[in-house]
Design a protein around this motif. Sequence first.
Motif, PDB file in Angstrom:
ATOM      1  N   THR A  75       8.995 -27.593  56.106  1.00 41.20           N
ATOM      2  CA  THR A  75       9.268 -28.958  56.552  1.00 41.20           C
ATOM      3  C   THR A  75      10.095 -28.952  57.833  1.00 41.20           C
ATOM      4  O   THR A  75      11.022 -28.149  57.965  1.00 41.20           O
ATOM      5  CB  THR A  75      10.004 -29.743  55.457  1.00 41.20           C
ATOM      6  N   VAL A  76       9.744 -29.854  58.733  1.00 41.67           N
ATOM      7  CA  VAL A  76      10.516 -30.056  59.950  1.00 41.67           C
ATOM      8  C   VAL A  76      11.061 -31.477  59.921  1.00 41.67           C
ATOM      9  O   VAL A  76      10.419 -32.386  59.387  1.00 41.67           O
ATOM     10  CB  VAL A  76       9.660 -29.805  61.210  1.00 41.67           C
ATOM     11  N   TYR A  77      12.258 -31.632  60.463  1.00 43.99           N
ATOM     12  CA  TYR A  77      12.938 -32.923  60.461  1.00 43.99           C
ATOM     13  C   TYR A  77      13.259 -33.352  61.892  1.00 43.99           C
ATOM     14  O   TYR A  77      13.439 -32.523  62.777  1.00 43.99           O
ATOM     15  CB  TYR A  77      14.242 -32.839  59.664  1.00 43.99           C
ATOM     16  N   LEU A  78      13.362 -34.663  62.056  1.00 37.88           N
ATOM     17  CA  LEU A  78      13.841 -35.211  63.318  1.00 37.88           C
ATOM     18  C   LEU A  78      14.881 -36.272  62.975  1.00 37.88           C
ATOM     19  O   LEU A  78      14.540 -37.350  62.483  1.00 37.88           O
ATOM     20  CB  LEU A  78      12.708 -35.816  64.147  1.00 37.88           C
ATOM     21  N   GLN A  79      16.140 -35.923  63.194  1.00 40.25           N
ATOM     22  CA  GLN A  79      17.237 -36.864  62.989  1.00 40.25           C
ATOM     23  C   GLN A  79      17.396 -37.665  64.279  1.00 40.25           C
ATOM     24  O   GLN A  79      17.653 -37.087  65.341  1.00 40.25           O
ATOM     25  CB  GLN A  79      18.526 -36.129  62.651  1.00 40.25           C
ATOM     26  N   MET A  80      17.262 -38.978  64.173  1.00 42.81           N
ATOM     27  CA  MET A  80      17.322 -39.843  65.351  1.00 42.81           C
ATOM     28  C   MET A  80      18.519 -40.773  65.219  1.00 42.81           C
ATOM     29  O   MET A  80      18.560 -41.614  64.307  1.00 42.81           O
ATOM     30  CB  MET A  80      16.028 -40.650  65.476  1.00 42.81           C
ATOM     31  N   ASP A  81      19.478 -40.612  66.094  1.00 41.15           N
ATOM     32  CA  ASP A  81      20.687 -41.426  66.096  1.00 41.15           C
ATOM     33  C   ASP A  81      20.748 -42.270  67.355  1.00 41.15           C
ATOM     34  O   ASP A  81      20.108 -41.958  68.360  1.00 41.15           O
ATOM     35  CB  ASP A  81      21.920 -40.525  65.993  1.00 41.15           C
ATOM     36  N   ASN A  82      21.579 -43.315  67.304  1.00 46.73           N
ATOM     37  CA  ASN A  82      21.752 -44.202  68.454  1.00 46.73           C
ATOM     38  C   ASN A  82      20.392 -44.631  69.017  1.00 46.73           C
ATOM     39  O   ASN A  82      20.141 -44.533  70.219  1.00 46.73           O
ATOM     40  CB  ASN A  82      22.588 -43.525  69.532  1.00 46.73           C
ATOM     41  N   LEU A  83      19.542 -45.105  68.138  1.00 45.47           N
ATOM     42  CA  LEU A  83      18.194 -45.485  68.544  1.00 45.47           C
ATOM     43  C   LEU A  83      18.208 -46.667  69.495  1.00 45.47           C
ATOM     44  O   LEU A  83      19.069 -47.560  69.392  1.00 45.47           O
ATOM     45  CB  LEU A  83      17.349 -45.803  67.320  1.00 45.47           C
ATOM     46  N   LYS A  84      17.250 -46.651  70.419  1.00 46.09           N
ATOM     47  CA  LYS A  84      17.111 -47.691  71.416  1.00 46.09           C
ATOM     48  C   LYS A  84      15.735 -48.352  71.280  1.00 46.09           C
ATOM     49  O   LYS A  84      14.798 -47.717  70.779  1.00 46.09           O
ATOM     50  CB  LYS A  84      17.249 -47.086  72.816  1.00 46.09           C
ATOM     51  N   PRO A  85      15.586 -49.584  71.741  1.00 43.45           N
ATOM     52  CA  PRO A  85      14.271 -50.232  71.666  1.00 43.45           C
ATOM     53  C   PRO A  85      13.170 -49.410  72.324  1.00 43.45           C
ATOM     54  O   PRO A  85      12.022 -49.419  71.853  1.00 43.45           O
ATOM     55  CB  PRO A  85      14.509 -51.552  72.394  1.00 43.45           C
ATOM     56  N   GLU A  86      13.494 -48.673  73.358  1.00 37.68           N
ATOM     57  CA  GLU A  86      12.483 -47.853  74.038  1.00 37.68           C
ATOM     58  C   GLU A  86      12.054 -46.630  73.223  1.00 37.68           C
ATOM     59  O   GLU A  86      11.140 -45.911  73.623  1.00 37.68           O
ATOM     60  CB  GLU A  86      12.975 -47.420  75.427  1.00 37.68           C
ATOM     61  N   ASP A  87      12.708 -46.390  72.097  1.00 39.78           N
ATOM     62  CA  ASP A  87      12.261 -45.324  71.190  1.00 39.78           C
ATOM     63  C   ASP A  87      11.128 -45.800  70.277  1.00 39.78           C
ATOM     64  O   ASP A  87      10.557 -45.001  69.534  1.00 39.78           O
ATOM     65  CB  ASP A  87      13.422 -44.828  70.332  1.00 39.78           C
ATOM     66  N   THR A  88      10.824 -47.077  70.316  1.00 36.09           N
ATOM     67  CA  THR A  88       9.751 -47.618  69.494  1.00 36.09           C
ATOM     68  C   THR A  88       8.430 -46.958  69.842  1.00 36.09           C
ATOM     69  O   THR A  88       8.017 -46.944  71.007  1.00 36.09           O
ATOM     70  CB  THR A  88       9.646 -49.133  69.689  1.00 36.09           C
ATOM     71  N   ALA A  89       7.774 -46.395  68.836  1.00 37.99           N
ATOM     72  CA  ALA A  89       6.522 -45.665  69.050  1.00 37.99           C
ATOM     73  C   ALA A  89       6.004 -45.163  67.712  1.00 37.99           C
ATOM     74  O   ALA A  89       6.709 -45.220  66.698  1.00 37.99           O
ATOM     75  CB  ALA A  89       6.741 -44.476  69.985  1.00 37.99           C
ATOM     76  N   VAL A  90       4.788 -44.656  67.731  1.00 36.48           N
ATOM     77  CA  VAL A  90       4.279 -43.869  66.610  1.00 36.48           C
ATOM     78  C   VAL A  90       4.688 -42.425  66.874  1.00 36.48           C
ATOM     79  O   VAL A  90       4.409 -41.883  67.953  1.00 36.48           O
ATOM     80  CB  VAL A  90       2.761 -43.987  66.459  1.00 36.48           C
ATOM     81  N   TYR A  91       5.327 -41.829  65.902  1.00 40.28           N
ATOM     82  CA  TYR A  91       5.817 -40.463  66.038  1.00 40.28           C
ATOM     83  C   TYR A  91       4.874 -39.511  65.292  1.00 40.28           C
ATOM     84  O   TYR A  91       4.557 -39.743  64.118  1.00 40.28           O
ATOM     85  CB  TYR A  91       7.231 -40.345  65.481  1.00 40.28           C
ATOM     86  N   TYR A  92       4.476 -38.463  65.988  1.00 41.68           N
ATOM     87  CA  TYR A  92       3.541 -37.485  65.444  1.00 41.68           C
ATOM     88  C   TYR A  92       4.192 -36.121  65.308  1.00 41.68           C
ATOM     89  O   TYR A  92       4.842 -35.640  66.235  1.00 41.68           O
ATOM     90  CB  TYR A  92       2.318 -37.348  66.347  1.00 41.68           C
ATOM     91  N   CYS A  93       3.978 -35.516  64.177  1.00 41.24           N
ATOM     92  CA  CYS A  93       4.385 -34.138  63.948  1.00 41.24           C
ATOM     93  C   CYS A  93       3.262 -33.219  64.413  1.00 41.24           C
ATOM     94  O   CYS A  93       2.074 -33.559  64.260  1.00 41.24           O
ATOM     95  CB  CYS A  93       4.648 -33.957  62.455  1.00 41.24           C
TER      96      CYS A  93
END
Length: 122
Positions: A75-93
Amino acid sequence: QVQLVESGGGLVQAGGSLRLSCAASERTFTMGWFRQAPGKEREFVAAITRAATSTNYADSVKGRFTISRDNAQNTVYLQMDNLKPEDTAVYYCAASASYSGASAYSWAYNYWGQGTQVTVST
């Protein structure tokens, strides 16, 4: 054929946090995260080598996102902190069958997940 299943997406307010997970059906080499916002091309977010000895981040997420992996769980993880509106997207592994570097290029990856939506509101 390696199967990748992402989870953890959702709706969060700006400044908030989310943790994405991607479970692989078997152990792989380099794993990474990419994202695609509406009307934009897919872009690199982060990558991690097989032994987690090297990571790579897009400039836009450095200092806010952290990639990690648990090889015992494939398993791989992506911890996302201090999110911004420009981070809005579909995220692909993504996972590589043989590439050993923490590549930012999609050609290095052989397998892709279905994607998980991340929406950051103002």
